[in-house]
Structures are given as C-alpha cells and as structure tokens.
Design a protein around this motif. Structure first.
Motif, PDB file in Angstrom:
ATOM      1  N   VAL A   1     -24.057 -10.512  -2.486  1.00 60.12           N
ATOM      2  CA  VAL A   1     -22.737 -10.272  -3.056  1.00 60.12           C
ATOM      3  C   VAL A   1     -21.672 -10.694  -2.046  1.00 60.12           C
ATOM      4  O   VAL A   1     -21.721 -10.305  -0.889  1.00 60.12           O
ATOM      5  CB  VAL A   1     -22.552  -8.784  -3.407  1.00 60.12           C
ATOM      6  N   GLN A   2     -20.740 -11.500  -2.513  1.00 60.53           N
ATOM      7  CA  GLN A   2     -19.583 -11.847  -1.679  1.00 60.53           C
ATOM      8  C   GLN A   2     -18.412 -10.970  -2.118  1.00 60.53           C
ATOM      9  O   GLN A   2     -18.155 -10.840  -3.313  1.00 60.53           O
ATOM     10  CB  GLN A   2     -19.209 -13.323  -1.834  1.00 60.53           C
ATOM     11  N   LEU A   3     -17.733 -10.388  -1.130  1.00 57.87           N
ATOM     12  CA  LEU A   3     -16.630  -9.480  -1.413  1.00 57.87           C
ATOM     13  C   LEU A   3     -15.354  -9.999  -0.768  1.00 57.87           C
ATOM     14  O   LEU A   3     -15.359 -10.371   0.405  1.00 57.87           O
ATOM     15  CB  LEU A   3     -16.937  -8.077  -0.884  1.00 57.87           C
ATOM     16  N   GLN A   4     -14.281 -10.002  -1.527  1.00 61.61           N
ATOM     17  CA  GLN A   4     -12.991 -10.487  -1.053  1.00 61.61           C
ATOM     18  C   GLN A   4     -11.946  -9.404  -1.305  1.00 61.61           C
ATOM     19  O   GLN A   4     -11.579  -9.140  -2.443  1.00 61.61           O
ATOM     20  CB  GLN A   4     -12.610 -11.766  -1.784  1.00 61.61           C
ATOM     21  N   ALA A   5     -11.479  -8.800  -0.223  1.00 60.96           N
ATOM     22  CA  ALA A   5     -10.473  -7.749  -0.334  1.00 60.96           C
ATOM     23  C   ALA A   5      -9.081  -8.327  -0.136  1.00 60.96           C
ATOM     24  O   ALA A   5      -8.887  -9.258   0.639  1.00 60.96           O
ATOM     25  CB  ALA A   5     -10.733  -6.661   0.701  1.00 60.96           C
ATOM     26  N   CYS A   6      -8.127  -7.751  -0.846  1.00 60.63           N
ATOM     27  CA  CYS A   6      -6.737  -8.164  -0.693  1.00 60.63           C
ATOM     28  C   CYS A   6      -5.829  -7.006  -1.083  1.00 60.63           C
ATOM     29  O   CYS A   6      -6.292  -5.985  -1.596  1.00 60.63           O
ATOM     30  CB  CYS A   6      -6.436  -9.398  -1.530  1.00 60.63           C
ATOM     31  N   GLY A   7      -4.532  -7.183  -0.838  1.00 59.61           N
ATOM     32  CA  GLY A   7      -3.560  -6.183  -1.234  1.00 59.61           C
ATOM     33  C   GLY A   7      -2.937  -5.407  -0.101  1.00 59.61           C
ATOM     34  O   GLY A   7      -2.032  -4.598  -0.318  1.00 59.61           O
ATOM     35  N   GLY A   8      -3.410  -5.632   1.109  1.00 59.57           N
ATOM     36  CA  GLY A   8      -2.825  -4.941   2.244  1.00 59.57           C
ATOM     37  C   GLY A   8      -1.430  -5.448   2.545  1.00 59.57           C
ATOM     38  O   GLY A   8      -0.969  -6.435   1.978  1.00 59.57           O
ATOM     39  N   GLY A   9      -0.765  -4.752   3.444  1.00 61.89           N
ATOM     40  CA  GLY A   9       0.580  -5.161   3.825  1.00 61.89           C
ATOM     41  C   GLY A   9       1.275  -4.067   4.599  1.00 61.89           C
ATOM     42  O   GLY A   9       0.657  -3.087   5.019  1.00 61.89           O
ATOM     43  N   LEU A  10       2.582  -4.254   4.776  1.00 61.33           N
ATOM     44  CA  LEU A  10       3.419  -3.295   5.500  1.00 61.33           C
ATOM     45  C   LEU A  10       4.191  -2.453   4.492  1.00 61.33           C
ATOM     46  O   LEU A  10       4.837  -2.992   3.589  1.00 61.33           O
ATOM     47  CB  LEU A  10       4.391  -4.039   6.409  1.00 61.33           C
ATOM     48  N   VAL A  11       4.122  -1.144   4.649  1.00 60.98           N
ATOM     49  CA  VAL A  11       4.811  -0.244   3.731  1.00 60.98           C
ATOM     50  C   VAL A  11       5.361   0.932   4.521  1.00 60.98           C
ATOM     51  O   VAL A  11       4.795   1.312   5.556  1.00 60.98           O
ATOM     52  CB  VAL A  11       3.846   0.230   2.619  1.00 60.98           C
ATOM     53  N   GLN A  12       6.447   1.497   4.044  1.00 54.86           N
ATOM     54  CA  GLN A  12       7.009   2.676   4.700  1.00 54.86           C
ATOM     55  C   GLN A  12       6.234   3.921   4.315  1.00 54.86           C
ATOM     56  O   GLN A  12       5.606   3.983   3.242  1.00 54.86           O
ATOM     57  CB  GLN A  12       8.475   2.837   4.314  1.00 54.86           C
ATOM     58  N   ALA A  13       6.286   4.900   5.180  1.00 50.48           N
ATOM     59  CA  ALA A  13       5.654   6.183   4.879  1.00 50.48           C
ATOM     60  C   ALA A  13       6.175   6.718   3.548  1.00 50.48           C
ATOM     61  O   ALA A  13       7.368   6.643   3.273  1.00 50.48           O
ATOM     62  CB  ALA A  13       5.925   7.180   5.997  1.00 50.48           C
ATOM     63  N   GLY A  14       5.250   7.234   2.751  1.00 49.44           N
ATOM     64  CA  GLY A  14       5.588   7.719   1.422  1.00 49.44           C
ATOM     65  C   GLY A  14       5.417   6.676   0.332  1.00 49.44           C
ATOM     66  O   GLY A  14       5.469   7.009  -0.858  1.00 49.44           O
ATOM     67  N   GLY A  15       5.234   5.443   0.735  1.00 46.73           N
ATOM     68  CA  GLY A  15       5.087   4.364  -0.221  1.00 46.73           C
ATOM     69  C   GLY A  15       3.674   4.239  -0.762  1.00 46.73           C
ATOM     70  O   GLY A  15       2.789   5.046  -0.460  1.00 46.73           O
ATOM     71  N   SER A  16       3.473   3.190  -1.554  1.00 50.03           N
ATOM     72  CA  SER A  16       2.195   2.963  -2.214  1.00 50.03           C
ATOM     73  C   SER A  16       1.738   1.522  -2.049  1.00 50.03           C
ATOM     74  O   SER A  16       2.556   0.607  -1.895  1.00 50.03           O
ATOM     75  CB  SER A  16       2.308   3.262  -3.716  1.00 50.03           C
ATOM     76  N   LEU A  17       0.433   1.345  -2.090  1.00 50.04           N
ATOM     77  CA  LEU A  17      -0.192   0.030  -2.123  1.00 50.04           C
ATOM     78  C   LEU A  17      -1.430   0.124  -2.993  1.00 50.04           C
ATOM     79  O   LEU A  17      -2.043   1.195  -3.093  1.00 50.04           O
ATOM     80  CB  LEU A  17      -0.611  -0.433  -0.726  1.00 50.04           C
ATOM     81  N   ARG A  18      -1.814  -0.999  -3.596  1.00 48.95           N
ATOM     82  CA  ARG A  18      -3.079  -1.059  -4.312  1.00 48.95           C
ATOM     83  C   ARG A  18      -3.926  -2.176  -3.714  1.00 48.95           C
ATOM     84  O   ARG A  18      -3.520  -3.334  -3.728  1.00 48.95           O
ATOM     85  CB  ARG A  18      -2.899  -1.285  -5.806  1.00 48.95           C
TER      86      ARG A  18
END
Length: 125
Positions: A1-18
């Motif tokens: 299985v090849q896995l490719q993760a994405c969606g990271g980044g810089l966010v302020q405290a209290g914020g959200s990411l997926r």
C-alpha cells in the motif's frame, strides 16, 4: 500500500485543519488506518485510528473530543479533522495502514505495515 498524506500547514491556536491520506496499490478496506505524530526530539506517538469498516475508532487522550478520524473506502482515503488546535499539537503527522486481520493494537507503531511520508502541522500561539 502506498500512502500519501496531505493537508498540513500553519494555523493559529484554536484553529482547525483536516488531514487526508490517500491509499493506492492494494484493497483499502483490508486495512485499519492510523494517524501518528512526531514532534522534534520526541518519539512517534499514536493520535487516532479507525477500523477497516469505520465502525470502530480509537483516540489518544490528548486529542479526544478535538480530533475526529474518518474514512471513505470508495475514495481510498482516511481523514483526520483537527479542531481546537493547540501549540502542543505541532508535529509531523503520519498515516499508516494495519492489516485487517493482523495482530497487534491500533495504538502501537509496530502494528502497522505501511507508512506515509508525513505532513507538517504547525500551531502558533
């Protein structure tokens, strides 16, 4: 299985990411999926996991109530919705695949056979 993760980044405290992790190469529904993270100088730690069907989910105490793991077997993708982010959540996040009938706990890195490359999440205060 090849896995490719994405969606990271810089966010302020209290914020959200997926975060997303797309799988290819083998039948996705034959694998339970997990998210782990590793901060500089620390060991890789368990964050969340989901069974092959999505019926069961597992969370580290530190993220329970803030993070939600889900999967879409039709899209061969697992997600990690991260809300109310804290600076302590800063790390490289990795997705991993655990064989459906494999032994071992979802909580341990050595239960997983395949790993993605990681995506960096930085939470500023």
């Amino acid at each position: 299985v090849q896995l490719q993760a994405c969606g990271g980044g810089l966010v302020q405290a209290g914020g959200s990411l997926r975060l997303s992790c797309a799988a290819s190469g083998r039948t996705f529904s034959n694998y339970g999926m997990g998210w782990f993270r590793q901060a500089p100088g620390n060991e890789r730690e368990f964050v969340a996991a989901i069974s092959w069907s999505g019926a069961s989910t597992y969370y580290a105490d530190s993220v329970k109530g803030r993070f939600t793991i889900s999967r879409d077997n039709a899209k061969n993708t697992v997600y990690l919705q991260m809300n109310s982010l804290k600076p302590d959540d800063t790390a490289v996040y990795y997705c991993a695949a655990k064989p459906r009938y494999g032994s071992g706990s979802y909580y341990y890195t050595n239960s997983y056979d395949y790993w993605g490359q990681g995506t960096l999440v930085t939470v500023s205060s």
